[in-house]
Design an enzyme around this catalytic site. Structure first.
Site, mmCIF file in Angstrom:
data_model
loop_
_atom_site.group_PDB
_atom_site.id
_atom_site.type_symbol
_atom_site.label_atom_id
_atom_site.label_comp_id
_atom_site.label_asym_id
_atom_site.label_seq_id
_atom_site.Cartn_x
_atom_site.Cartn_y
_atom_site.Cartn_z
ATOM 1 N N ALA A 12 1.112 -1.570 -0.568
ATOM 2 C CA ALA A 12 0.017 0.511 0.203
ATOM 3 C C ALA A 12 1.019 1.237 0.040
ATOM 4 O O ALA A 12 2.499 1.426 1.072
ATOM 5 C CB ALA A 12 -0.761 -0.238 1.518
ATOM 6 N N ARG A 17 4.653 5.596 2.313
ATOM 7 C CA ARG A 17 4.830 7.048 2.208
ATOM 8 C C ARG A 17 5.333 7.358 3.302
ATOM 9 O O ARG A 17 6.258 7.870 4.132
ATOM 10 C CB ARG A 17 3.486 7.748 2.552
ATOM 11 C CG ARG A 17 3.471 8.998 2.187
ATOM 12 C CD ARG A 17 1.940 9.284 2.288
ATOM 13 N NE ARG A 17 1.650 9.020 3.449
ATOM 14 C CZ ARG A 17 0.252 9.527 3.245
ATOM 15 N NH1 ARG A 17 -0.523 10.198 2.564
ATOM 16 N NH2 ARG A 17 -0.636 9.164 4.634
ATOM 17 N N TYR A 58 -1.573 -13.438 0.604
ATOM 18 C CA TYR A 58 -1.075 -12.895 1.430
ATOM 19 C C TYR A 58 -1.408 -14.364 2.655
ATOM 20 O O TYR A 58 -0.802 -14.107 4.052
ATOM 21 C CB TYR A 58 -2.775 -12.180 2.537
ATOM 22 C CG TYR A 58 -2.571 -10.559 1.563
ATOM 23 C CD1 TYR A 58 -1.937 -9.961 0.994
ATOM 24 C CD2 TYR A 58 -3.945 -10.554 1.061
ATOM 25 C CE1 TYR A 58 -1.753 -9.118 0.263
ATOM 26 C CE2 TYR A 58 -4.394 -9.537 0.181
ATOM 27 C CZ TYR A 58 -2.554 -8.421 -0.116
ATOM 28 O OH TYR A 58 -3.456 -7.188 -0.795
ATOM 29 N N LYS A 97 -6.347 1.853 10.510
ATOM 30 C CA LYS A 97 -7.566 2.801 10.742
ATOM 31 C C LYS A 97 -8.509 2.539 9.368
ATOM 32 O O LYS A 97 -7.634 2.630 8.832
ATOM 33 C CB LYS A 97 -7.849 3.712 11.371
ATOM 34 C CG LYS A 97 -6.605 4.893 10.190
ATOM 35 C CD LYS A 97 -7.461 5.628 9.774
ATOM 36 C CE LYS A 97 -7.397 6.602 8.779
ATOM 37 N NZ LYS A 97 -7.824 7.404 7.015
ATOM 38 N N ARG A 165 -11.611 5.986 -1.170
ATOM 39 C CA ARG A 165 -12.840 6.601 -0.459
ATOM 40 C C ARG A 165 -13.829 7.297 -0.496
ATOM 41 O O ARG A 165 -14.486 7.515 0.472
ATOM 42 C CB ARG A 165 -11.125 7.530 0.374
ATOM 43 C CG ARG A 165 -10.121 6.708 0.731
ATOM 44 C CD ARG A 165 -8.680 7.712 0.971
ATOM 45 N NE ARG A 165 -7.581 7.620 1.700
ATOM 46 C CZ ARG A 165 -6.879 6.930 0.410
ATOM 47 N NH1 ARG A 165 -6.761 6.847 -0.695
ATOM 48 N NH2 ARG A 165 -5.712 6.388 1.698
#
Length: 213
Positions: A12, A17, A58, A97, A165
């Site tokens: 991700a 970042r 995963y 989160k 989002r």
């Protein structure tokens, strides 16, 4: 100092970042394994960040006996499923989160952690700030008197409508994306949970909240 052997579940942007830098600076962190939806992407991250192993799924990462703890920066809708699977595999979990879609899922996740004798934490970086600790100490000591009112707000510009989002099926909306910070901060500062909740929201055509009070 013993190092914790970490596996990262997902390639991700937030890992690139923010978290990768933090993990590289931590003296007690060892990057053992990275998993992605494709082996090509996982291998790219392995080389870039110095992981020992790369996996194309995963589930393969969870089978790695060297991995003690898992960081999960997956999309919101995958947090519950893969956190539960990681806990049941005996791995400690740091999950981005929002931890879950609702309180029922969150309770089940912490119950799974207890049953498997492992640690589960939601990834709020601010919780570890010395400033936050000091402010909380001052409040507890009564430096500002009794707390009767608290207000917190987070605002950002619109995301592109293709962003996860901004989609209901991926748990989009401002409460999941930003509101969780405000809710968490107020509870951390006061040491209290709400007794009643009153909410008003503006919903988009897609059915997500673009503004919530």
């Amino acid at each position: 100092m013993r190092k914790i052997k970490w596996g990262v579940m997902g390639t991700a942007y937030i890992f690139e970042r923010d978290t990768a830098r933090g993990m590289s600076l931590a003296e007690n962190c060892e990057l053992v394994a990275i998993a992605g939806r494709s082996m090509e992407k996982a291998e790219e991250f392995r080389k870039k960040y110095g992981f020992e192993s790369a996996y194309g799924s995963y589930a393969e990462l969870l089978k790695d006996s060297e991995v003690e703890a898992v960081y999960i920066p997956l999309p919101n809708t995958l947090h519950y499923e893969w956190t539960i699977k990681a806990l049941q595999s005996g791995k400690h979990v740091l999950c981005e989160k929002p931890l879950a879609a609702n309180a029922k899922q969150a309770r089940e996740m912490f119950q799974a952690a207890r049953e498997n004798h492992v640690f589960l934490m939601e990834a709020f970086a601010y919780q570890h700030s010395p400033y936050i600790k000091e402010i909380r100490n001052l409040i507890e000591e009564g430096a500002i008197g009794d707390v009767r009112y608290a207000e917190a707000a987070l605002i950002t510009s619109d995301y592109d409508h293709g962003n996860i989002r901004m989609r209901k099926d991926t748990l989009g909306g401002c409460t999941y994306d930003l509101g969780v910070y405000a809710l968490s901060l107020v509870q951390r500062m006061t040491g209290m949970e709400p007794e009643k909740i009153h909410t008003a929201a503006v919903l988009s055509e897609e059915g997500i909240d673009t503004y919530t009070t």
